[in-house]
Every structure is written in structure tokens, then in C-alpha cells.
Design an enzyme around this catalytic site. Structure first.
Site, PDB file in Angstrom:
ATOM      1  N   GLY A 156       0.913  -1.360  -0.057  1.00 26.58           N
ATOM      2  CA  GLY A 156       0.084   0.079  -0.178  1.00 26.58           C
ATOM      3  C   GLY A 156       0.934   1.223   0.121  1.00 26.58           C
ATOM      4  N   ARG A 157       0.290   2.442   0.357  1.00 27.41           N
ATOM      5  CA  ARG A 157       1.098   3.672   0.715  1.00 27.41           C
ATOM      6  C   ARG A 157       2.309   3.554   1.171  1.00 27.41           C
ATOM      7  NH1 ARG A 157      -4.455   5.648   1.382  1.00 27.41           N
ATOM      8  NH2 ARG A 157      -4.197   4.565   3.165  1.00 27.41           N
ATOM      9  N   ILE A 158       2.517   3.041   2.418  1.00 26.60           N
ATOM     10  CA  ILE A 158       3.855   2.967   3.201  1.00 26.60           C
ATOM     11  C   ILE A 158       4.719   1.966   2.496  1.00 26.60           C
ATOM     12  CG2 ILE A 158       4.804   2.575   5.287  1.00 26.60           C
ATOM     13  CD1 ILE A 158       2.304   3.350   6.529  1.00 26.60           C
ATOM     14  N   ARG A 178      -2.170  -8.442  -1.734  1.00 27.10           N
ATOM     15  CA  ARG A 178      -3.417  -9.371  -2.413  1.00 27.10           C
ATOM     16  C   ARG A 178      -3.588  -9.329  -3.689  1.00 27.10           C
ATOM     17  NH1 ARG A 178      -7.962  -7.565   1.695  1.00 27.10           N
ATOM     18  NH2 ARG A 178      -7.019  -5.749   1.516  1.00 27.10           N
ATOM     19  N   THR A 225       7.213  -2.458  11.316  1.00 26.74           N
ATOM     20  CA  THR A 225       6.890  -1.268  11.890  1.00 26.74           C
ATOM     21  C   THR A 225       5.181  -1.009  11.305  1.00 26.74           C
ATOM     22  OG1 THR A 225       7.065  -0.196   9.230  1.00 26.74           O
ATOM     23  CG2 THR A 225       8.759   0.076  10.928  1.00 26.74           C
ATOM     24  N   ARG A 227       2.257  -3.687  12.648  1.00 24.76           N
ATOM     25  CA  ARG A 227       1.551  -3.998  14.033  1.00 24.76           C
ATOM     26  C   ARG A 227       2.121  -5.377  14.697  1.00 24.76           C
ATOM     27  NH1 ARG A 227      -0.194   0.204  13.914  1.00 24.76           N
ATOM     28  NH2 ARG A 227      -2.233   1.081  14.016  1.00 24.76           N
ATOM     29  N   GLU A 256       2.024  -5.045  22.781  1.00 24.54           N
ATOM     30  CA  GLU A 256       2.691  -3.608  23.236  1.00 24.54           C
ATOM     31  C   GLU A 256       1.807  -3.051  24.563  1.00 24.54           C
ATOM     32  OE1 GLU A 256       3.220  -1.843  19.290  1.00 24.54           O
ATOM     33  OE2 GLU A 256       2.778  -0.033  20.223  1.00 24.54           O
ATOM     34  N   HIS A 274       7.345   2.193  18.981  1.00 24.17           N
ATOM     35  CA  HIS A 274       6.314   2.648  17.976  1.00 24.17           C
ATOM     36  C   HIS A 274       6.486   3.909  17.386  1.00 24.17           C
ATOM     37  CE1 HIS A 274       2.096   1.135  16.740  1.00 24.17           C
ATOM     38  NE2 HIS A 274       2.621   2.189  15.911  1.00 24.17           N
ATOM     39  N   GLY A 276       7.057   5.010  14.269  1.00 21.11           N
ATOM     40  CA  GLY A 276       6.725   5.175  12.777  1.00 21.11           C
ATOM     41  C   GLY A 276       6.322   6.463  12.341  1.00 21.11           C
TER      42      GLY A 276
HETATM   43  C1  DGY Z   1      -0.696   4.146  12.664  1.00 17.33           C
HETATM   44  O1  DGY Z   1      -1.376   5.201  12.179  1.00 17.33           O
HETATM   45  O2  DGY Z   1      -1.394   3.156  12.470  1.00 17.33           O
HETATM   46  C2  DGY Z   1       0.481   4.125  13.684  1.00 17.33           C
HETATM   47  O3  DGY Z   1       0.960   2.900  13.950  1.00 17.33           O
HETATM   48  C3  DGY Z   1       0.596   5.079  14.798  1.00 17.33           C
HETATM   49  O4  DGY Z   1       0.866   6.378  13.932  1.00 17.33           O
END
Ligand code: DGY
Length: 311
Positions: A156-158, A178, A225, A227, A256, A274, A276
Site C-alpha cells: 500500500g502507501r507505506i 493481495r 513497523t 503491527r 505492546e 512505536h 513510525g
Molecule cells: C498508525 O497510524 O497506524 C501508527 O501505527 C501510529 O501512528
């Protein structure tokens, strides 16, 4: 007439009054710590809008305790902390904060990759502990990235932003999503560095268990980065202890904020709390989006970043 109340469950990177007008009453939990559950339920009770963070579980119990609620604006792009169908059943909008944290998260992913590949943690510790007695040809040798394969799980975007950065490092990129790319098995077998960028769901929980970790290339680096529960942490500790994996860079954890005790003492692991999306720019933009969505819904408009459909 009583003003609608907006409950903001955590201190934000900007003053909510910069976004919310005088027509609403603000209840701000002005702290970096999550509220105890009972307190969260109590303060949600009178609220029409809730700005929640990923540590705030928004489920049937909370929704029952908050009969006036019209929107849960999640201050995150991920929304696995929210029971979306339960919100939809009660005609409560759910929104997230996409786009504005893509670059911050992709940058942090690369920080983890580089920290592991070049042994930054060990080097810094050596220096700070007074153990650096001068340059040596064999000291703390890492590995080069050029020519190696970066596998991206979730495109996706990230994931795509991480891939764009890989070009500068001369890496070959494979991805699995997917809708396309290589198979998950190929991704596991081919990647020298494997970075996770899928949302947490019933399909992705423990996607990296003992069998998948064993299928990864010997010496590969695993980066998460996304979940924590996507990786079976006990299995990861075992794969690292067996020296099957070369290291792990983790910004998120299965339970977490707790970290598996088998990870903390390892030199081949880089652990971050966490971070990110933790840039001033991203966090201000996330807060602005979440608050604007609340304002929109309370004005009777449709939110811009809805993840559900409310009649
Ligand atoms: C998100 O945006 O899902 C990150 O884990 C927290 O910034």
C-alpha cells in the site's frame, strides 16, 4: 442548548482549539499515558465525538457506554483497535488518518534497516561504554545493501514509499500483496531484508510464525513497523537464537507496550517504541485530520476518511 462533547483520549501534537470551533465542548485527556479502561468508558459516556489512539479499544462495550457517539476518529492510519462493524451497526462513523504519515513511517523503516545492516546499536554502545580504543579493520563489520533483495509484505502507501527509497540503495525489490507481486512463499525465500506493511487482521495475525520464519533466507533481516501481532514473537526469538535470521528491527510488539523478554538482551535486534509516525509534521497532520473529521460529522457532513459506511 448543550454543546456536543468531543472526548480526546490523549494529548495531541496540536491544541485541539486550533481545529475545533466554539460550538463543541472539549474533554481532553492531556497526557501521554493511556486512560484506564473504566475511565475511558466513563468519559466516553456523554461524548458525541471520540478521538481515539491505537491503545484505546473501541468495542461493543465502549459503544454501549457512549450512546450519543456519532464518530470515532482514530488518530492512526491503522484501525485494528476499533470494532468497525459494531460501530456501523450503531451508525457511528469510523475515520483514520491516511497519507500524512506515509513518508515518516517509510523513513523509520529505513532507519531500522540501516541500523541493523551497519550495527549502529552495537557501535553506539561500544563508544558510550568507553570500549572504543581506535579504528580497526575488523571491528563491527556489517553488510552492504546494494544488490540484495528487499521484500515488502503489503504494497500500500507505506510499502510503496519504502520501495521508492530502495532504489537509492541499489536494492532489488519484491513485493507481495493481495492483488499481485510474487507469492508469499517466494517473498520469504528470496528476501535478504523483509519489511512488513500490511494492516493487522485475522488473515495477517501471526503471518510470520515458526514455519514462515524458517522459510526465510538464512541470515535475513525482518523489519516490522506495521503491527506487532503480525509476527509471532516467541517464534521470532527462537529463529534469532538459532541464528536462522540475521536480525530484526521492530517498532511494534505483539503485546505492546510489553516486549518479549527474549528480545531485549539481543545485539541482533533493534527495538523502538512505536515511533513510525513520530515526526512533528506527521503528528500535527494526524491530529488535524482526526479533529476535522469530528467537526465535520458533528456539523452533519460526511467525513473525508471514513472506513465504514453509515446510513
Ligand atoms: C498508525 O497510524 O497506524 C501508527 O501505527 C501510529 O501512528
Amino acid at each position: 442548548m448543550q454543546k456536543p462533547r468531543v472526548f480526546i483520549a490523549r494529548r495531541l501534537a496540536l491544541d485541539p482549539r486550533q481545529v475545533l470551533g466554539a460550538g463543541v465542548e472539549i474533554d481532553l485527556h492531556d497526557s501521554e499515558s493511556a486512560l484506564p479502561r473504566a475511565e475511558l468508558l466513563r468519559r466516553a459516556h456523554e461524548s458525541s465525538g471520540l478521538v481515539a489512539t491505537l491503545a484505546d479499544k473501541v468495542d461493543g462495550e465502549l459503544l454501549d457506554a457512549a450512546p450519543r457517539l456519532r464518530i470515532v476518529a482514530n488518530h492512526a492510519v491503522g484501525y485494528d483497535n476499533v470494532d468497525v462493524p459494531a460501530c456501523t451497526r450503531r451508525s457511528v462513523w469510523v475515520t483514520n488518518t491516511p497519507d500524512v504519515l506515509t513518508d515518516a513511517t517509510a523513513d523509520l523503516t529505513w532507519a531500522l534497516i540501516l541500523a541493523l545492516a551497519r550495527r549502529l546499536r552495537e557501535g553506539e554502545r561500544l563508544l558510550r561504554s568507553g570500549g572504543f580504543s581506535g579504528w580497526a579493520p575488523t571491528m563491527l563489520l556489517g553488510r552492504e545493501l546494494r544488490g540484495r533483495t528487499l521484500g515488502i509484505f503489503g504494497y500500500g502507501r507505506i510499502g510503496q514509499a519504502v520501495a521508492r527509497r530502495a532504489e537509492g540503495f541499489g536494492m532489488r525489490v519484491l513485493f507481495n500483496t493481495r492483488g499481485g507481486g510474487v507469492s508469499f512463499e517466494e517473498l520469504l525465500e528470496e528476501s535478504d531484508v523483509l519489511s512488513i506493511h500490511v494492516p493487522l487482521s485475522t488473515q495477517t495475525r501471526h503471518a510470520f510464525g515458526p514455519a514462515e520464519l524458517l522459510r526465510m533466507k538464512r541470515g535475513a533481516l525482518l523489519i516490522n513497523t506495521a503491527r506487532g501481532p503480525i509476527v509471532d514473537e516467541a517464534a521470532l526469538v527462537a529463529a534469532l537464537a538459532a541464528r536462522h535470521l540475521g536480525g530484526a528491527g521492530l517498532d511494534v510488539f505483539e503485546n505492546e507496550p510489553a516486549v518479549h523478554p527474549g528480545l531485549a538482551g539481543r545485539d541482533d535486534v533493534v527495538l523502538l517504541p512505536h515511533l513510525g509516525s513520530a515526526t512533528q509534521e506527521a503528528r500535527e497532520a494526524m491530529a488535524r485530520i482526526a479533529l476535522s473529521e469530528v467537526e465535520r460529522v458533528l456539523r452533519g457532513e460526511r467525513p473525508l476518511h471514513a472506513v465504514n459506511e453509515v446510513p
